[in-house]
Enzyme design. Structure first.
Site, PDB file in Angstrom:
ATOM      1  N   GLU A  96       9.336  17.167 -25.661  1.00  0.00           N
ATOM      2  CA  GLU A  96       8.670  17.584 -24.409  1.00  0.00           C
ATOM      3  C   GLU A  96       9.148  18.980 -23.990  1.00  0.00           C
ATOM      4  OE1 GLU A  96       6.172  16.022 -23.051  1.00  0.00           O
ATOM      5  OE2 GLU A  96       6.398  13.857 -23.326  1.00  0.00           O
ATOM      6  N   ARG A 104       0.812  -1.243   0.000  1.00  0.00           N
ATOM      7  CA  ARG A 104       0.000   0.000   0.000  1.00  0.00           C
ATOM      8  C   ARG A 104       0.832   1.274   0.000  1.00  0.00           C
ATOM      9  NH1 ARG A 104      -3.222  -3.170   3.435  1.00  0.00           N
ATOM     10  NH2 ARG A 104      -4.877  -4.108   2.191  1.00  0.00           N
ATOM     11  N   GLU A 132      -4.273  17.106 -11.103  1.00  0.00           N
ATOM     12  CA  GLU A 132      -4.868  17.449 -12.397  1.00  0.00           C
ATOM     13  C   GLU A 132      -6.370  17.722 -12.317  1.00  0.00           C
ATOM     14  OE1 GLU A 132      -2.921  15.547 -15.755  1.00  0.00           O
ATOM     15  OE2 GLU A 132      -4.804  15.604 -16.832  1.00  0.00           O
ATOM     16  N   ARG A 139      -3.059  21.464 -14.482  1.00  0.00           N
ATOM     17  CA  ARG A 139      -2.050  20.470 -14.870  1.00  0.00           C
ATOM     18  C   ARG A 139      -2.347  19.834 -16.233  1.00  0.00           C
ATOM     19  NH1 ARG A 139       1.149  15.947 -11.218  1.00  0.00           N
ATOM     20  NH2 ARG A 139       2.264  15.052 -12.989  1.00  0.00           N
ATOM     21  N   LYS A 194       7.576  22.808 -14.498  1.00  0.00           N
ATOM     22  CA  LYS A 194       6.677  21.685 -14.193  1.00  0.00           C
ATOM     23  C   LYS A 194       6.357  21.668 -12.700  1.00  0.00           C
ATOM     24  CE  LYS A 194       5.400  16.965 -14.825  1.00  0.00           C
ATOM     25  NZ  LYS A 194       5.519  15.704 -15.505  1.00  0.00           N
ATOM     26  N   HIS A 217      -0.547  15.533 -26.453  1.00  0.00           N
ATOM     27  CA  HIS A 217      -0.619  14.140 -26.005  1.00  0.00           C
ATOM     28  C   HIS A 217      -1.903  13.427 -26.426  1.00  0.00           C
ATOM     29  CE1 HIS A 217       2.894  15.298 -23.795  1.00  0.00           C
ATOM     30  NE2 HIS A 217       3.007  14.155 -23.179  1.00  0.00           N
ATOM     31  N   ASN A 269      -0.444  18.131 -20.963  1.00  0.00           N
ATOM     32  CA  ASN A 269      -0.757  17.098 -21.950  1.00  0.00           C
ATOM     33  C   ASN A 269      -0.861  17.660 -23.363  1.00  0.00           C
ATOM     34  OD1 ASN A 269      -0.992  14.986 -19.997  1.00  0.00           O
ATOM     35  ND2 ASN A 269      -2.919  15.926 -19.354  1.00  0.00           N
ATOM     36  N   LYS A 291       3.250  11.294 -11.543  1.00  0.00           N
ATOM     37  CA  LYS A 291       2.313  10.457 -12.325  1.00  0.00           C
ATOM     38  C   LYS A 291       2.994   9.124 -12.566  1.00  0.00           C
ATOM     39  CE  LYS A 291      -0.673  13.525 -14.937  1.00  0.00           C
ATOM     40  NZ  LYS A 291      -1.041  14.016 -16.280  1.00  0.00           N
ATOM     41  N   HIS A 319       7.135   7.895 -27.898  1.00  0.00           N
ATOM     42  CA  HIS A 319       6.319   8.882 -27.194  1.00  0.00           C
ATOM     43  C   HIS A 319       6.647  10.314 -27.636  1.00  0.00           C
ATOM     44  CE1 HIS A 319       3.917  10.568 -23.957  1.00  0.00           C
ATOM     45  NE2 HIS A 319       4.925  11.364 -23.692  1.00  0.00           N
ATOM     46  N   HIS A 356      -0.856  10.288 -28.092  1.00  0.00           N
ATOM     47  CA  HIS A 356      -1.099   8.944 -27.550  1.00  0.00           C
ATOM     48  C   HIS A 356      -1.817   8.072 -28.567  1.00  0.00           C
ATOM     49  CE1 HIS A 356      -0.748  10.066 -22.999  1.00  0.00           C
ATOM     50  NE2 HIS A 356       0.413   9.883 -23.577  1.00  0.00           N
TER      51      HIS A 356
HETATM   52  P1  NAD Z   1      12.228   4.785 -22.207  1.00  0.00           P
HETATM   53  O1  NAD Z   1      12.227   4.740 -20.743  1.00  0.00           O
HETATM   54  O2  NAD Z   1      11.740   3.595 -22.932  1.00  0.00           O
HETATM   55  O3  NAD Z   1      13.719   5.103 -22.706  1.00  0.00           O
HETATM   56  C1  NAD Z   1      13.990   5.160 -24.084  1.00  0.00           C
HETATM   57  C2  NAD Z   1      15.156   4.246 -24.466  1.00  0.00           C
HETATM   58  O4  NAD Z   1      16.386   4.845 -24.018  1.00  0.00           O
HETATM   59  C3  NAD Z   1      15.112   2.858 -23.838  1.00  0.00           C
HETATM   60  O5  NAD Z   1      15.490   1.922 -24.799  1.00  0.00           O
HETATM   61  C4  NAD Z   1      16.181   2.928 -22.741  1.00  0.00           C
HETATM   62  O6  NAD Z   1      16.769   1.684 -22.476  1.00  0.00           O
HETATM   63  C5  NAD Z   1      17.181   3.869 -23.357  1.00  0.00           C
HETATM   64  N1  NAD Z   1      18.037   4.603 -22.400  1.00  0.00           N
HETATM   65  C6  NAD Z   1      17.653   5.147 -21.232  1.00  0.00           C
HETATM   66  N2  NAD Z   1      18.655   5.869 -20.711  1.00  0.00           N
HETATM   67  C7  NAD Z   1      19.707   5.754 -21.543  1.00  0.00           C
HETATM   68  C8  NAD Z   1      21.019   6.299 -21.556  1.00  0.00           C
HETATM   69  N3  NAD Z   1      21.442   7.164 -20.622  1.00  0.00           N
HETATM   70  N4  NAD Z   1      21.846   5.948 -22.580  1.00  0.00           N
HETATM   71  C9  NAD Z   1      21.397   5.127 -23.586  1.00  0.00           C
HETATM   72  N5  NAD Z   1      20.177   4.617 -23.633  1.00  0.00           N
HETATM   73  C10 NAD Z   1      19.312   4.937 -22.629  1.00  0.00           C
HETATM   74  O7  NAD Z   1      11.384   6.028 -22.773  1.00  0.00           O
HETATM   75  P2  NAD Z   1      11.355   7.584 -22.418  1.00  0.00           P
HETATM   76  O8  NAD Z   1      11.291   8.266 -23.726  1.00  0.00           O
HETATM   77  O9  NAD Z   1      12.393   7.966 -21.440  1.00  0.00           O
HETATM   78  O10 NAD Z   1       9.951   7.738 -21.678  1.00  0.00           O
HETATM   79  C11 NAD Z   1       8.733   7.532 -22.352  1.00  0.00           C
HETATM   80  C12 NAD Z   1       7.684   7.122 -21.342  1.00  0.00           C
HETATM   81  O11 NAD Z   1       7.517   8.179 -20.396  1.00  0.00           O
HETATM   82  C13 NAD Z   1       6.323   6.865 -21.953  1.00  0.00           C
HETATM   83  O12 NAD Z   1       5.817   5.660 -21.430  1.00  0.00           O
HETATM   84  C14 NAD Z   1       5.479   8.018 -21.469  1.00  0.00           C
HETATM   85  O13 NAD Z   1       4.119   7.674 -21.327  1.00  0.00           O
HETATM   86  C15 NAD Z   1       6.122   8.338 -20.162  1.00  0.00           C
HETATM   87  N6  NAD Z   1       5.905   9.726 -19.698  1.00  0.00           N
HETATM   88  C16 NAD Z   1       5.475   9.889 -18.430  1.00  0.00           C
HETATM   89  C17 NAD Z   1       5.292  11.170 -17.930  1.00  0.00           C
HETATM   90  C18 NAD Z   1       4.879  11.360 -16.500  1.00  0.00           C
HETATM   91  O14 NAD Z   1       4.577  12.481 -16.115  1.00  0.00           O
HETATM   92  N7  NAD Z   1       4.889  10.335 -15.689  1.00  0.00           N
HETATM   93  C19 NAD Z   1       5.565  12.287 -18.742  1.00  0.00           C
HETATM   94  C20 NAD Z   1       6.025  12.083 -20.033  1.00  0.00           C
HETATM   95  C21 NAD Z   1       6.199  10.787 -20.509  1.00  0.00           C
HETATM   96  N1  GLY Z   2       3.289  14.771 -18.416  1.00  0.00           N
HETATM   97  C1  GLY Z   2       2.024  15.175 -17.879  1.00  0.00           C
HETATM   98  C2  GLY Z   2       2.021  15.447 -16.418  1.00  0.00           C
HETATM   99  O1  GLY Z   2       2.964  15.213 -15.701  1.00  0.00           O
HETATM  100  O2  GLY Z   2       1.027  15.886 -15.912  1.00  0.00           O
END
Ligand code: NAD
Ligand code: GLY
Length: 352
Positions: free
Chosen positions: A176, A112, A229, A233, A219, A240, A237, A134, A256, A244
């Site tokens: 982003e 939890r 949100e 907030r 942010k 997005h 998006n 998030k 993404h 998405h």
């Molecule tokens: P990811 O985590 O898949 O990383 C992209 C690639 O880079 C992967 O293959 C990873 O292994 C590689 N990698 C990571 N660090 C590295 C480094 N230093 N050197 C070499 N390779 C490296 O993807 P991402 O683009 O980081 O994140 C996308 C995700 O984030 C999506 O699922 C999206 O929905 C989410 N997201 C969440 C929020 C939030 O607020 N929580 C906001 C934006 C995006």
């Molecule tokens: N990336 C959207 C949020 O953090 O709200």
């Protein structure tokens, strides 16, 4: 020297520590650590992590968005239980947004709720996903449809990780950052317009450190104003809702960040049609995205009906109407529920 941005959320407040070499602070995190990372990051930084954390329990999953599913989170929790982590555990997310979102979600539901720390290794995670709490996973019906808000207890952003990041991932982070400029900070947008190609061709850590800090400050401001949100907030998006849909329809072959870039172009077309930005500002956004090597058009293989159907399943929608974020000039944004015909026309306007 490390910079610190405070996310002032009262009892859930935390620091974002930014700089070259700050990853070494991970050694001070204490006991009860459970490291979660992906296969690529493990390959590159597994040895560093062993030295920094000692012989901690480590869960490694296959790199990529396809791993961001409920089964992986269950596996993370099962590994934590098998290793007998109790409520004092602290999960460490070492990786990009996929690792951060899943580790945060696992931390939120394990017993939890336990603490977690974000150590983002992609640009996208440094400027966006590691901040704000998030967390969640995708299901075939939609992206991030299962999740909760769970704030990290610290975010350690070490820009040195950028040195190994492939250029495609740098570009995704830049999408982003463009988003942040368009919705919140015209100055940041103008800074990106100064020699955008250099941001991709040469990783100048000083320039990136300033940009990352600005994105985190912006942010953090939004998250503090509207953590869950209820209103403001939602502007984070931007791009997005379209994005998405495209990401899902491409079965994640469009990443993404790339999908967000395409989505921002569609949203800007819509904003021009609805009179909330000028044609010139939409063109500036498109020119910047293109100069950064990001896609600004949509392949015709994604039909407008399929895109609208996928957009209709977005979790931000209400009353059966699609919600989209539109720029209000450059540096401001608003949430709208435009008529579906206007959305259709905007998608049609960005076909290659
Ligand atoms: P990811 O985590 O898949 O990383 C992209 C690639 O880079 C992967 O293959 C990873 O292994 C590689 N990698 C990571 N660090 C590295 C480094 N230093 N050197 C070499 N390779 C490296 O993807 P991402 O683009 O980081 O994140 C996308 C995700 O984030 C999506 O699922 C999206 O929905 C989410 N997201 C969440 C929020 C939030 O607020 N929580 C906001 C934006 C995006
Ligand atoms: N990336 C959207 C949020 O953090 O709200």
């Amino acid at each position: 020297m490390a910079e610190v941005v405070r996310v002032g959320l009262g009892e859930r407040a935390y620091d974002i520590v930014i700089g070259s070499g700050v990853r070494e602070r991970a050694a001070e995190l204490g006991a009860g650590l459970f490291l979660v990372t992906d296969s690529r990051v493990e390959e590159l930084y597994g040895a560093w992590a062993k030295q920094a954390f000692g012989a901690v329990e480590t869960f490694v999953f296959p790199a990529g968005e396809c791993s961001k599913e409920p089964a992986t989170v269950v596996d993370i929790c099962r590994r934590a239980a098998a290793a007998r982590f109790d409520r004092r555990a602290c999960f460490i997310a070492l990786g990009g947004g996929v690792t951060g979102d899943m580790t945060g979600f696992a931390a939120a539901i394990y017993m939890r709720g336990v603490a977690f720390v974000q150590i983002p290794t992609t640009l996208l995670a440094m400027v966006d996903s590691s901040v704000g709490g998030k967390t969640g996973v995708d299901i075939p019906e939609g992206k991030n449809l299962i999740g909760v808000f769970h704030q990290p207890k610290m975010v350690l952003i070490d820009t040195d990780f950028l040195k190994t990041l492939p250029v495609r991932e740098i570009r995704c982070g830049l999408a982003e950052i463009v988003k942040t400029g368009v919705i919140l900070d015209a100055g940041l947008f103008r800074e990106l317009e100064q020699d955008p190609a250099a941001l991709v061709e040469r990783i100048d850590l000083n320039r990136y450190e300033k940009i990352i800090r600005r994105c985190c400050e912006l942010k953090a401001g939004v998250v503090v104003a509207d953590e869950r949100e209820a209103g403001l907030r939602a502007i984070l998006n931007y791009g997005h809702t379209f994005g998405h849909a495209v990401e899902l329809l491409s079965n994640f072959s469009i990443s993404h960040g790339e999908a967000v870039a395409i989505g921002m172009c569609a949203a800007a077309e819509l904003a021009v049609k609805l009179g909330s930005i000028s044609h010139e500002d939409a063109a500036r956004q498109k020119a910047l995205l293109t100069a950064l090597g990001l896609p600004a058009v949509l392949d015709r293989r994604y039909s407008v009906d399929a895109v609208l159907d996928a957009m209709g399943r977005d979790k931000k929608n209400s009353g059966g109407r699609i919600k989209v974020v539109l720029p209000d000039g450059i540096g401001r944004a608003k949430v709208c529920q435009p008529p579906v015909e206007a959305i259709r026309a905007a998608v049609e306007a960005i076909y290659a």
